[in-house]
Design an enzyme around this catalytic site. Structure first.
Site, PDB file in Angstrom:
ATOM      1  N   ARG A  38       0.842  -1.213   0.000  1.00 54.69           N
ATOM      2  CA  ARG A  38       0.000   0.000   0.000  1.00 54.69           C
ATOM      3  C   ARG A  38       0.873   1.257   0.000  1.00 54.69           C
ATOM      4  NH1 ARG A  38      -1.668   1.710   4.681  1.00 54.69           N
ATOM      5  NH2 ARG A  38      -2.275  -0.341   5.456  1.00 54.69           N
ATOM      6  N   TYR A  87     -16.529  18.425 -14.554  1.00 52.11           N
ATOM      7  CA  TYR A  87     -16.967  17.021 -14.598  1.00 52.11           C
ATOM      8  C   TYR A  87     -17.999  16.769 -13.483  1.00 52.11           C
ATOM      9  CZ  TYR A  87     -16.888  12.009 -13.908  1.00 52.11           C
ATOM     10  OH  TYR A  87     -17.262  10.704 -13.723  1.00 52.11           O
ATOM     11  N   ASP A 144      -7.230  20.046 -13.234  1.00 57.25           N
ATOM     12  CA  ASP A 144      -7.581  18.742 -13.809  1.00 57.25           C
ATOM     13  C   ASP A 144      -7.216  18.819 -15.292  1.00 57.25           C
ATOM     14  OD1 ASP A 144      -8.835  16.579 -15.012  1.00 57.25           O
ATOM     15  OD2 ASP A 144     -10.521  16.578 -13.619  1.00 57.25           O
ATOM     16  N   LYS A 199      -8.271   8.037 -19.108  1.00 63.00           N
ATOM     17  CA  LYS A 199      -8.559   8.634 -20.401  1.00 63.00           C
ATOM     18  C   LYS A 199      -7.319   8.584 -21.310  1.00 63.00           C
ATOM     19  CE  LYS A 199     -12.646   9.477 -18.663  1.00 63.00           C
ATOM     20  NZ  LYS A 199     -12.668   9.393 -17.242  1.00 63.00           N
TER      21      LYS A 199
HETATM   22  N1  PLP Z   1     -11.928  14.487 -14.386  1.00 65.10           N
HETATM   23  C1  PLP Z   1     -12.488  14.517 -15.608  1.00 65.10           C
HETATM   24  C2  PLP Z   1     -12.325  15.749 -16.460  1.00 65.10           C
HETATM   25  C3  PLP Z   1     -13.212  13.428 -16.089  1.00 65.10           C
HETATM   26  O1  PLP Z   1     -13.764  13.476 -17.302  1.00 65.10           O
HETATM   27  C4  PLP Z   1     -13.344  12.283 -15.249  1.00 65.10           C
HETATM   28  C5  PLP Z   1     -14.117  11.105 -15.703  1.00 65.10           C
HETATM   29  O2  PLP Z   1     -14.800  11.120 -16.689  1.00 65.10           O
HETATM   30  C6  PLP Z   1     -12.755  12.301 -13.990  1.00 65.10           C
HETATM   31  C7  PLP Z   1     -12.036  13.401 -13.589  1.00 65.10           C
HETATM   32  C8  PLP Z   1     -12.866  11.100 -13.078  1.00 65.10           C
HETATM   33  O3  PLP Z   1     -12.015  10.086 -13.509  1.00 65.10           O
HETATM   34  P1  PLP Z   1     -12.272   8.490 -13.274  1.00 65.10           P
HETATM   35  O4  PLP Z   1     -13.482   8.133 -14.061  1.00 65.10           O
HETATM   36  O5  PLP Z   1     -11.010   7.881 -13.751  1.00 65.10           O
HETATM   37  O6  PLP Z   1     -12.500   8.319 -11.815  1.00 65.10           O
END
Ligand code: PLP
Length: 384
Positions: free
Chosen positions: A45, A97, A169, A194
């Site tokens: 971990r 998001y 982000d 992604k």
């Molecule tokens: N940030 C953005 C811009 C996203 O599009 C997403 C998911 O679609 C996330 C964070 C969250 O990521 P995860 O689905 O890998 O938890």
């Protein structure tokens, strides 16, 4: 080292066998050589050699000093919010998001953290909303799904003038096209699910800070060690493999996205196209000043909600699915999928509505993608 070389070679450790890739260390724990001695690895971990190679590679690509590889993008967002205490104020963008909004509104607001949503494109507004309690400004640029561009340098200055942190982000562009830490952000996070993964087969998140010895890095380390949101060794290895092709994937996706965005505009069924690579995007110049590419994400509006819904039923090659950034092209209907949790007043303010579709351009032949969209839009428009 230039991006393409860093992506291919990363921080793989080459052992006596000469293997070109870091092995998958499927070990939950590690033998101690002697009392009070460690190989650097004690318990999975806390650290695992495969994950360490990935974390070092991510730090290299983001231009940071310390990175963490996590079990999802949401685990990364969670760590950022977990830096806040009761009474702290956080500025968030209106176009964000939906899962990040849900975490803020339904989980962290329970602990006395005050989240305020603003139009982050408006720098004067952001400056005017700073309070002595403001701990964090959180941004997405380009934003999901309206493709608003946020001035990273300006917001970093505002945050720092008030003793706050700027977290970016960077999911929509990946470090291949944008490095927020180099523009002043304190934390960069990615849904590694992604573009970093790129194959729609791993759920992953990454978080990177500039200085490995900073108090910020130490606090995140404490959170990671205590909460245990780490990525597994197998997934870490898959991510290391994926990163080797990051540059070629995203540059090809960008090339196809520009072709598709320009072409979508010529279609009678389409009313609006949102892509940061179109030279008349309202913040094109700002985007160019802070990024080296425009990525593969396009949003567009069709004439009626019925057309938007019918398109999804007629796709043949492109998948109607949530997510983005992979080799397979995906079409998403944000209002019922990724942004279902978004409060209605924000939806009206940002322009996200039931005519909006979001396309993640994959690696298929661009002519096949256009053909699929053309036939689906035509059939959808005939129906509704
Ligand atoms: N940030 C953005 C811009 C996203 O599009 C997403 C998911 O679609 C996330 C964070 C969250 O990521 P995860 O689905 O890998 O938890």
């Amino acid at each position: 080292m230039k991006d393409f070389s860093a992506e291919v070679h990363g921080c793989h450790t080459y052992d006596a066998t000469g293997a070109l890739t870091t092995p998958v260390y499927l070990s939950a724990t590690f033998r101690h050589p002697a009392f009070r001695r460690s190989t650097g690895y004690d318990y999975g971990r806390v650290a695992n050699p495969t994950r360490t190679a990935l974390e070092q590679t991510i730090a290299l690509l983001e231009g940071g000093g310390r990175a963490w590889a996590l079990s999802s993008g949401m685990a990364a967002v969670n760590l950022v919010f977990a830096l806040c205490r009761a009474g702290d104020h956080v500025l968030l963008p209106e176009d964000l998001y939906g899962g990040t909004m849900r975490l803020a509104n339904e989980i962290y607001s329970r602990y006395g953290i005050d989240f305020e949503y603003i139009d982050m494109r408006d720098i004067a507004l952001a400056r005017s909303r700073m309070r002595k309690e403001t701990k964090l400004i959180f941004i997405e640029t380009p934003s999901n799904p309206m493709m608003f561009v946020t001035d990273i340098r300006a917001l970093a200055e505002i945050a720092h003038a008030h003793g706050a942190l700027l977290a970016a982000d960077n999911t929509f562009l990946s470090p291949h096209f944008q490095k927020p830490l180099e523009l002043g952000a304190d934390i960069v996070l990615e849904s590694g699910t992604k573009y970093l993964c790129g194959h729609n087969d791993v759920i992953c998140g990454t978080l990177t800070v500039r200085d490995a010895d900073s108090d910020l890095a130490k606090e995140i380390e404490l959170l990671v060690k205590s909460e245990g949101p780490n990525l597994s060794p197998m997934d870490s290895w898959l991510m290391l493999r994926s990163l080797k092709t990051l540059g070629v994937r995203v540059e090809r996706q960008e090339e196809s996205a520009l072709t598709i965005a320009q072409w979508l505009r010529t279609l009678p069924e389409v009313t609006d196209v949102y892509y940061v690579g179109l030279s008349d995007h309202p913040q094109y110049a700002l985007h160019q000043s802070q990024s080296t590419g425009c990525g593969g994400m396009i949003s567009f509006k069709v004439k009626t909600p019925e057309t938007a819904q019918n398109v999804l039923a007629h796709l043949k090659l492109i998948a109607f699915a949530e997510s983005l950034g992979g080799v397979e092209s995906l079409l998403t209907y944000p209002i019922v999928q990724t942004h279902a949790e978004m409060p209605r007043d924000l939806i009206t303010r940002t322009g996200l509505d039931d005519r909006l579709l979001r396309l993640s351009v994959g690696l298929e032949d661009v002519e096949d993608l256009k053909e699929d969209l053309a036939q689906a839009l035509k059939k959808a428009a005939q129906k509704g």
